[in-house]
Design a protein around this motif. Structure first.
Motif, PDB file in Angstrom:
ATOM      1  N   TRP A 293      -2.141  -0.696  -3.457  1.00 51.00           N
ATOM      2  CA  TRP A 293      -3.022   0.313  -3.612  1.00 51.00           C
ATOM      3  C   TRP A 293      -2.545   1.363  -3.195  1.00 51.00           C
ATOM      4  CZ3 TRP A 293      -8.173  -2.996  -4.612  1.00 51.00           C
ATOM      5  CH2 TRP A 293      -7.549  -4.055  -4.825  1.00 51.00           C
ATOM      6  N   LYS A 294      -3.821   2.120  -3.149  1.00 48.62           N
ATOM      7  CA  LYS A 294      -3.754   3.417  -2.691  1.00 48.62           C
ATOM      8  C   LYS A 294      -5.213   3.853  -2.913  1.00 48.62           C
ATOM      9  CE  LYS A 294      -1.531   8.204  -3.020  1.00 48.62           C
ATOM     10  NZ  LYS A 294      -0.632   8.777  -3.832  1.00 48.62           N
ATOM     11  N   ASP A 295      -5.984   4.744  -1.748  1.00 51.76           N
ATOM     12  CA  ASP A 295      -7.079   5.531  -1.816  1.00 51.76           C
ATOM     13  C   ASP A 295      -8.500   3.921  -1.930  1.00 51.76           C
ATOM     14  OD1 ASP A 295      -5.915   7.147  -0.162  1.00 51.76           O
ATOM     15  OD2 ASP A 295      -5.807   8.389  -2.882  1.00 51.76           O
ATOM     16  N   ARG A 296      -7.742   2.591  -1.567  1.00 54.32           N
ATOM     17  CA  ARG A 296      -8.489   1.784  -1.485  1.00 54.32           C
ATOM     18  C   ARG A 296      -8.470   1.985  -3.339  1.00 54.32           C
ATOM     19  NH1 ARG A 296     -13.276   2.085   3.012  1.00 54.32           N
ATOM     20  NH2 ARG A 296     -11.940   3.204   4.167  1.00 54.32           N
TER      21      ARG A 296
ATOM     22  N   VAL B 282       1.015  -0.992  -0.085  1.00 50.78           N
ATOM     23  CA  VAL B 282      -0.147  -0.026  -0.218  1.00 50.78           C
ATOM     24  C   VAL B 282       0.527   1.079  -0.431  1.00 50.78           C
ATOM     25  CG1 VAL B 282      -0.052  -0.356   2.799  1.00 50.78           C
ATOM     26  CG2 VAL B 282      -1.989   1.503   1.461  1.00 50.78           C
TER      27      VAL B 282
ATOM     28  N   TRP C 104      -7.713  -1.196   5.539  1.00 50.77           N
ATOM     29  CA  TRP C 104      -8.413  -1.377   5.147  1.00 50.77           C
ATOM     30  C   TRP C 104      -8.644  -2.683   4.169  1.00 50.77           C
ATOM     31  CZ3 TRP C 104      -8.527  -1.543  -0.532  1.00 50.77           C
ATOM     32  CH2 TRP C 104     -10.056  -2.014  -1.145  1.00 50.77           C
TER      33      TRP C 104
ATOM     34  N   THR D 273      -5.703   3.185   4.367  1.00 56.30           N
ATOM     35  CA  THR D 273      -5.720   1.634   3.454  1.00 56.30           C
ATOM     36  C   THR D 273      -5.158   0.775   3.836  1.00 56.30           C
ATOM     37  OG1 THR D 273      -6.373   3.277   1.371  1.00 56.30           O
ATOM     38  CG2 THR D 273      -5.376   0.695   0.921  1.00 56.30           C
TER      39      THR D 273
END
Length: 238
Positions: A230-233, A189, A216, A213
């Protein structure tokens, strides 16, 4: 460019889960540990000095990620006390602010690789047997936009940090390929530029935004996407 995220099933809470967070005493790591506790997880907060862990609802564990004995002992303690480990968050990191490669001190490279790449490898190595006890064990490793090597994004100083985070991508892809069919969910992430000791006061994001994130990803249910950045879901390219 970000890709629309696939449908992801999330665990409603983490009441039955045990989590280990490295570098948990400040910044993003402290926020991740606190939010995992709020979700019900039993959280072991890794720190070079356990006295730096002041949250009464977390279990302080000595963990310098560059020390193999610390990594082994931390996981052995969790196994002895809880008998399981469901989430590993590889958060500990350093950010040498070096110029381009020809100006970089090789010691900066060695330190970045030791903490940012060798550290997650060491801790994950010892954690894998527990994470594989039940399908759905999760490994979340902090990466960075500075480690993305597509679309001409690698230029602009900080070679030690950038290359260590490229390695994090390789580790994540390896874990998915090696253990994904046994139920391990390994993802990386990019938290963005966050106001921490590492990111500086001028960063636009708060630690809580940086932790959003990673937390999450720690809630991913068995069968969720893995081996990705991932970034910002949303999934982004390496």
């Amino acid at each position: 460019m970000a890709n629309a995220p696939p449908t992801v099933d999330l665990k409603a809470d983490l009441a039955d889960d045990v989590a280990l967070v490295t570098g948990a005493t400040r910044g993003i790591g402290a926020e991740i540990a606190a939010e995992l506790v709020e979700l019900g997880a039993t959280v072991y907060a890794g720190a070079r000095d356990p006295d730096d862990v002041t949250a009464p609802d977390q279990h302080a564990v000595r963990l310098d990620v560059t020390e193999a004995d610390d990594a082994r002992a931390a996981v052995e303690r969790i196994e002895r006390e809880r008998g399981s480990l469901d989430v590993l968050v590889n958060n500990a990191g350093v950010f040498p602010r070096s110029g381009p490669l020809h100006e970089m001190e090789i010691g900066e490279f060695d330190r970045a690789m030791a903490v940012n790449l060798r550290g997650p490898v060491l801790v994950t190595k010892h954690a894998i047997p527990l994470l594989l006890d039940e399908p759905g064990g999760r490994v979340v490793t902090l990466s960075s936009g500075l480690g993305r090597f597509t679309e001409g994004q690698m230029g602009g100083r900080y070679p030690a940090y950038r290359l260590s985070k490229v390695g994090v991508g390789g580790l994540t892809a390896y874990l998915d390929a090696e253990y994904g069919d046994r139920g391990l969910i390994a993802n990386a992430v990019s938290p963005g530029w966050v106001r921490t000791d590492m990111g500086g006061e001028g960063a636009p994001r708060s630690p809580s935004k940086g932790a959003e994130t990673p937390v999450w990803l720690a809630r991913f249910a068995p069968g969720s996407p893995a081996g990705r950045l991932w970034k910002d879901r949303e999934r982004i390219s390496w």
